[in-house]
Motif scaffolding. Structure first.
Motif, mmCIF file in Angstrom:
data_model
loop_
_atom_site.group_PDB
_atom_site.id
_atom_site.type_symbol
_atom_site.label_atom_id
_atom_site.label_comp_id
_atom_site.label_asym_id
_atom_site.label_seq_id
_atom_site.Cartn_x
_atom_site.Cartn_y
_atom_site.Cartn_z
ATOM 1 N N ALA A 78 -31.771 12.901 -15.467
ATOM 2 C CA ALA A 78 -32.027 13.851 -16.555
ATOM 3 C C ALA A 78 -31.506 13.309 -17.882
ATOM 4 O O ALA A 78 -32.095 13.561 -18.938
ATOM 5 C CB ALA A 78 -31.379 15.197 -16.243
ATOM 6 N N ARG A 79 -30.426 12.553 -17.838
ATOM 7 C CA ARG A 79 -29.880 11.995 -19.080
ATOM 8 C C ARG A 79 -30.807 10.952 -19.695
ATOM 9 O O ARG A 79 -30.672 10.626 -20.881
ATOM 10 C CB ARG A 79 -28.508 11.372 -18.818
ATOM 11 C CG ARG A 79 -27.419 12.385 -18.514
ATOM 12 C CD ARG A 79 -26.039 11.732 -18.539
ATOM 13 N NE ARG A 79 -25.012 12.683 -18.145
ATOM 14 C CZ ARG A 79 -24.421 12.697 -16.959
ATOM 15 N NH1 ARG A 79 -24.774 11.808 -16.043
ATOM 16 N NH2 ARG A 79 -23.489 13.589 -16.671
ATOM 17 N N ARG A 80 -31.707 10.397 -18.909
ATOM 18 C CA ARG A 80 -32.636 9.383 -19.431
ATOM 19 C C ARG A 80 -33.842 9.989 -20.119
ATOM 20 O O ARG A 80 -34.676 9.254 -20.655
ATOM 21 C CB ARG A 80 -33.112 8.491 -18.278
ATOM 22 C CG ARG A 80 -32.031 7.802 -17.495
ATOM 23 C CD ARG A 80 -31.334 6.732 -18.304
ATOM 24 N NE ARG A 80 -32.220 5.642 -18.638
ATOM 25 C CZ ARG A 80 -32.471 4.594 -17.844
ATOM 26 N NH1 ARG A 80 -31.875 4.512 -16.655
ATOM 27 N NH2 ARG A 80 -33.273 3.634 -18.230
ATOM 28 N N VAL A 81 -33.931 11.312 -20.116
ATOM 29 C CA VAL A 81 -35.083 11.984 -20.719
ATOM 30 C C VAL A 81 -34.752 12.318 -22.158
ATOM 31 O O VAL A 81 -33.745 12.981 -22.429
ATOM 32 C CB VAL A 81 -35.436 13.274 -19.946
ATOM 33 C CG1 VAL A 81 -36.569 14.012 -20.631
ATOM 34 C CG2 VAL A 81 -35.817 12.931 -18.518
ATOM 35 N N PRO A 82 -35.570 11.869 -23.133
ATOM 36 C CA PRO A 82 -35.300 12.198 -24.532
ATOM 37 C C PRO A 82 -35.290 13.704 -24.737
ATOM 38 O O PRO A 82 -36.210 14.408 -24.326
ATOM 39 C CB PRO A 82 -36.468 11.550 -25.285
ATOM 40 C CG PRO A 82 -37.023 10.536 -24.347
ATOM 41 C CD PRO A 82 -36.778 11.064 -22.965
ATOM 42 N N ALA A 83 -34.234 14.223 -25.340
ATOM 43 C CA ALA A 83 -34.124 15.654 -25.601
ATOM 44 C C ALA A 83 -34.431 15.911 -27.066
ATOM 45 O O ALA A 83 -33.814 15.330 -27.950
ATOM 46 C CB ALA A 83 -32.722 16.155 -25.268
ATOM 47 N N ALA A 84 -35.418 16.787 -27.328
ATOM 48 C CA ALA A 84 -35.805 17.059 -28.700
ATOM 49 C C ALA A 84 -34.946 18.117 -29.349
ATOM 50 O O ALA A 84 -34.851 18.218 -30.551
ATOM 51 C CB ALA A 84 -37.274 17.500 -28.736
ATOM 52 N N ASP A 85 -34.298 18.970 -28.546
ATOM 53 C CA ASP A 85 -33.517 20.079 -29.075
ATOM 54 C C ASP A 85 -32.057 19.670 -29.146
ATOM 55 O O ASP A 85 -31.429 19.424 -28.127
ATOM 56 C CB ASP A 85 -33.682 21.307 -28.172
ATOM 57 C CG ASP A 85 -32.962 22.527 -28.738
ATOM 58 O OD1 ASP A 85 -33.042 23.568 -28.085
ATOM 59 O OD2 ASP A 85 -32.336 22.430 -29.812
ATOM 60 N N ALA A 86 -31.529 19.600 -30.353
ATOM 61 C CA ALA A 86 -30.144 19.168 -30.506
ATOM 62 C C ALA A 86 -29.185 20.148 -29.864
ATOM 63 O O ALA A 86 -28.070 19.809 -29.497
ATOM 64 C CB ALA A 86 -29.806 19.015 -31.983
ATOM 65 N N GLY A 87 -29.621 21.373 -29.666
ATOM 66 C CA GLY A 87 -28.755 22.358 -29.045
ATOM 67 C C GLY A 87 -28.683 22.218 -27.562
ATOM 68 O O GLY A 87 -27.872 22.833 -26.900
ATOM 69 N N GLU A 88 -29.561 21.417 -26.969
ATOM 70 C CA GLU A 88 -29.571 21.225 -25.525
ATOM 71 C C GLU A 88 -28.973 19.873 -25.210
ATOM 72 O O GLU A 88 -29.588 18.847 -25.434
ATOM 73 C CB GLU A 88 -31.017 21.282 -25.010
ATOM 74 C CG GLU A 88 -31.606 22.672 -24.934
ATOM 75 C CD GLU A 88 -30.957 23.522 -23.857
ATOM 76 O OE1 GLU A 88 -30.567 22.990 -22.827
ATOM 77 O OE2 GLU A 88 -30.840 24.714 -24.062
ATOM 78 N N ALA A 89 -27.775 19.856 -24.712
ATOM 79 C CA ALA A 89 -27.174 18.591 -24.306
ATOM 80 C C ALA A 89 -27.836 18.124 -23.038
ATOM 81 O O ALA A 89 -28.373 18.893 -22.273
ATOM 82 C CB ALA A 89 -25.669 18.778 -24.097
#
Length: 920
Positions: free
Chosen positions: A619-630
């Motif tokens: 899951a950490r390898r998936v780019p997260a677009a929402d800065a509020g979602e760690a």
């Protein structure tokens, strides 16, 4: 002897050698080793190669362009690491280009170094053609050890007779000569023979180039300091060219901030430019100068393209001569060449100064030639440089290059050119480019508006099939982002029809297009709840991209993994996902948005197998677009509803996720929510789902997304103690599919209505093994709550058998404390399931009695007690082995013996029994 001027602090400082008194004063100056400046950086890697070269080979060639540091390298080597007898040194001048003068000066160099015995006289008559004077070969043959002769600036020797004589001398001196040639170009000696016989050491331009570490050392010698990043920039811009680095350092020393000077440095107006123009350009014939200036606009030069730019016909000969002469022109693969980038930069400034209106004309000529040669991306760059945006936009929109905007690794090189496209540029091609940019940014509204304007402009150009094809491809991309199945099917049909109509010339060949069409169509079909149709399209996409070298193959592989996972094929899904990531890694896209699906599939599988650590890693390898979602599942908790708003009746609540793709967004939200639940944090799980209220631009409701989200949302609400909200989430409508039926039953059970929960569950569970396992577990929970342990045991046996092939520990770990309690009473159910986690395989505590209190069948040894003491401290087998300095296998053997002696089967039982018997 040779006069060598030492310098303070140098290894050879203070040591003097004087030239032979018989040498003419003018010649004596050329027999001495030139001085080495105080700023010189000694490069041990090259000095060592010179030392090995003269020890192992008769010929050493130091070959590089002007200012490459050839002479200084050899001078430092002579001074700091002299052989037992000092080398003979001769700096060649133009008058040496005749045999008589050359051999006279060559002999003087040998005598000055004491390399010829006194008994050897001078030549009394001219040597035969192609041979050196006999006295030289005879004198060298009398030596006991080889002599080293350095001939500097040997590029001045162009007489074949001199070169032939040197070759003859090397072959007939009895191995007593080591020749070091320092030259700007390859000498006329038969180098191919020396190479074939392994009789030559070569130090070429690439070897002479400074590394970043050597550049840093050179700047330090000049009293300058740059950051590591700036040093790499400077080294890259000069390509390690020694003179360029020294000249830059001298200029930067006059600036108060050398870092800022580097950013503002213009090579065309500098001492570097003066050096190159004087040493390279001005020494060339007029025809060569013109070719160098005109081809300086090119990244790489083809002889035919150079002829097109010059209007001549001799470019192939000139380029070959320049490359041989190390005149900052280097041959590439095939017929291509390139200029040193710093040299080309200076020439471009010179070209603009001499011929202000010529560069745009040259760029336009190059653009058309490259387009005709089937090199559309190079053609685009030159069309833009010629300020012909209309031409560039037309070529770009009509070719496969427009797909660069949609690349998983970001806009390609050609796409980036259009960052500066004039806002006022009109026409269908410009609108198609704007549409591609908007869709790549996830702005579906703007992208569709530009597409509408482009389509209106293409109505009058019915024969413009390539541009119409691009429009259809972009329509399909828009349909994928919005989740519109009808729009996707229509766009895919149009694109496929036009694809077959577009001529297959090299400039327009859409090699990746079929893969993209099938992949986007499959994504929309899956979003619409048609996994079978999606799978067919994905198989077609993979078939269109045979082999692992196709750059578009990994995304359909990842989507296939998702379809197979949701269909229950866990093993094939895992293999597909790993294959997708392996192929994405080939294209350096394993962490991109389009590879996110594969990571999420593997995270899902890890959760189903009860391995949250591996799930978090993916899951950490998936780019997260929402800065509020760690990326570990943490979320902003302020302003988020805990229950309401998680799932609306007609559309799933999803939020920003990988790449703006609704599929990825939903899957990302569900995986993160399940990770939070596994961590015991239902509120965080609800926040993860609530953050996904709008999946990109998707406007169409998705039964697929609802089927994924509802069970997780209900589980989170139940875990949070809000069974009523869990019932409300599902709405009044009947649930469809095993996943939603399971969610309904869980909500009813949490609300205390066991009858409604039982009625919501199918009589005969069907679907993926994980879902079937969960349904059977829930039915068993209802039966156990009703006191029907027999039925509950039968259902649990079926659940364990269903989960066993894929080792689905996750559903069992999620079932709650009732399952562990039930299995403790029925250890027979787990007897054949050693794959289960320890908490589910632990039997009930035995009743106290003689068997429990009986002494061990055999006393424990001292080592066994030591092992057991560490096991009691919750050490793992590996930790026990490390602590006692034993092998892991030895520790396992002791544990087996302990269990045998204490009549136990597990280490926890052994510890408990040992404590009861006061053995610990």
């Amino acid at each position: 002897m040779i006069a060598v001027t030492g310098r303070p602090g140098h290894p050879a400082g203070g040591r003097q050698r004087t030239a032979a008194p018989r040498a003419h004063p003018a010649l004596a100056g050329r027999l001495g080793v030139p001085p080495v400046p105080a700023t010189f950086v000694r490069r041990a890697r090259l000095a060592d190669r010179l030392t090995r070269g003269v020890r192992e080979h008769p010929l050493v060639l130091v070959d590089g362009p002007a200012g490459a540091g050839k002479t200084l390298l050899v001078c430092d080597w002579v001074r700091s690491s002299p052989p037992p007898r000092p080398p003979a040194w001769l700096t060649v001048e133009a008058e040496d280009n005749t045999p008589a003068v050359f051999w006279h000066d060559f002999g003087q160099a040998l005598r000055a170094a004491g390399a010829l015995p006194r008994a050897v006289g001078t030549a009394r008559r001219a040597a035969p053609a192609g041979r050196p004077p006999r006295h030289l070969a005879a004198g060298l043959g009398l030596r006991q050890d080889p002599v080293v002769v350095v001939l500097d600036e040997f590029e001045r020797i162009t007489d074949p007779e001199v070169a032939t004589g040197l070759d003859h001398l090397l072959r007939h001196c009895g191995g007593m000569l080591r020749l070091v040639l320092v030259s700007r170009n390859e000498p006329l000696l038969p180098l191919h023979r020396y190479r074939a016989a392994d009789e030559i050491t070569e130090i070429r331009a690439a070897d002479l180039a400074f590394s970043a570490e050597e550049t840093s050392a050179l700047l330090t010698r000049h009293g300058l300091s740059l950051s590591g990043a700036d040093v790499r920039v400077l080294t890259g811009r000069t390509e390690g060219w020694a003179a360029g680095l020294r000249l830059w350092a001298l200029a930067a020393a006059r600036s108060p901030d050398c870092g800022q000077y580097l950013k503002e440095f213009e090579a065309g107006h500098s001492t570097i430019a003066d050096f190159l123009l004087a040493e390279v350009l001005d020494t060339q014939p007029a025809e060569t100068r013109d070719l160098l200036l005109r081809t300086s606009i090119l990244d790489r030069i083809h002889p035919a393209l150079a002829d097109a730019l010059t209007g001549g016909a001799g470019a192939e000969r000139i380029l070959d001569e320049l490359a041989r002469a190390n005149a900052f022109v280097t041959p590439l693969n095939g017929p291509w060449y390139r200029q040193h980038p710093l040299f080309a930069e200076i020439l471009r400034v010179h070209l603009r100064a001499r011929h202000p209106g010529l560069p745009p004309e040259l760029h336009l000529t190059a653009a058309r030639w490259l387009r005709q040669a089937g090199l559309p991306q190079d053609a685009l760059r030159h069309a833009v440089a010629a300020d012909r945006w209309d031409l560039a936009a037309g070529w770009f929109a009509a070719g496969p290059a427009v797909d660069q905007f949609l690349s998983s690794t970001g806009p390609g090189r050609s796409a980036a050119l259009f960052d500066d496209m004039p806002a006022g540029l009109e026409g269908p091609s410009a609108e198609l480019i704007r549409a591609a940019r908007a869709l790549a940014a996830g702005d579906c509204a703007a992208g569709t508006a530009h597409l509408d304007r482009a389509t209106a402009g293409l109505v009058a150009a019915e024969d413009d099939a390539p541009a119409r094809l691009t429009a259809a491809v972009l329509r399909l991309v828009a349909a994928r982002l919005t989740g519109s199945a009808p729009g996707a099917e229509e766009a895919a049909r149009t694109a496929d029809r036009l694809r077959r109509a577009v001529p297959a010339d090299p400039a327009r060949e859409h090699q990746a297009l079929p893969v993209r069409l099938f992949t986007d169509l499959a994504a929309v079909r899956l979003w619409s709840g048609e996994p079978g149709a999606a799978r067919s399209a994905l198989l077609a996409a993979v078939a269109e991209a045979p082999g692992t070298e196709h750059p578009e193959r990994y995304e359909p592989l990842a989507l296939l993994a998702l379809v197979e996972l949701l269909g229950g094929a866990v093993g094939p899904a895992e293999r597909r996902a790993r294959q997708a990531l392996a192929e994405a890694g080939t294209w350096e896209a394993e962490d991109s948005g389009r590879a996110a699906i594969a990571h999420l599939v593997l995270a899902w599988i890890a959760l189903e197998r009860g391995d949250p650590a591996t799930a978090r890693s993916h899951a950490r390898r998936v780019p997260a677009a929402d800065a509020g979602e760690a990326q570990d599942g943490t979320a902003e908790k302020e302003g988020r509803p805990e229950g309401g708003g998680v799932l609306e009746r007609d559309a799933p609540a999803v939020g920003p996720g990988p790449g703006g793709d609704p599929l990825g967004i939903v899957l990302d939200a569900v995986v993160r929510a399940r990770l939070a639940l596994r961590h015991g944090d239902p509120r965080r799980a609800l926040a993860a789902l609530a953050a996904a209220e709008h999946p990109g631009a998707a406007g169409e409701p998705s039964p697929w997304a609802r089927g994924l989200i509802a069970p997780v949302a209900v589980e989170a609400l139940v875990a949070a103690g809000d069974g009523r909200a869990a019932v409300d989430v599902l709405g009044a409508g009947g649930a469809r599919g095993p996943g939603l039926a399971l969610a309904t039953a869980r909500a009813r059970l949490a609300a205390g209505d066991r009858g409604a929960a039982a009625r919501a569950l199918p009589r005969t569970p069907a679907g993926p093994p994980a879902t079937v396992t969960r349904v059977l577990l829930l039915k068993a929970e209802v039966a156990a709550a009703d006191g029907d342990d027999r039925t509950a045991g039968q259902l649990l046996a079926r659940a364990l058998a269903t989960a066993r092939p894929d080792r689905l520990r996750g559903p069992l770990l999620e079932a709650g404390p009732w399952l562990a309690a039930f299995l403790r009473r029925r250890p027979d159910l787990t007897a054949e399931h050693g794959w289960l986690p320890e908490p589910l395989r632990r039997p009930a505590d035995p009743a106290p009695g003689a068997a429990e209190d009986a002494p061990p069948v055999e006393a424990l040894s001292r080592r066994e007690r030591e092992v057991l003491e560490r096991v009691a401290q919750l050490m793992s087998t590996q930790e026990v082995a490390a602590d006692l300095q034993l092998s892991v296998n030895t520790v396992k053997t002791h544990l087996k013996s302990i269990n045998r002696k204490l009549c136990t089967s597990r280490r926890t039982e052994a510890v408990r029994r040992a404590r009861k018997l006061h053995l610990l």
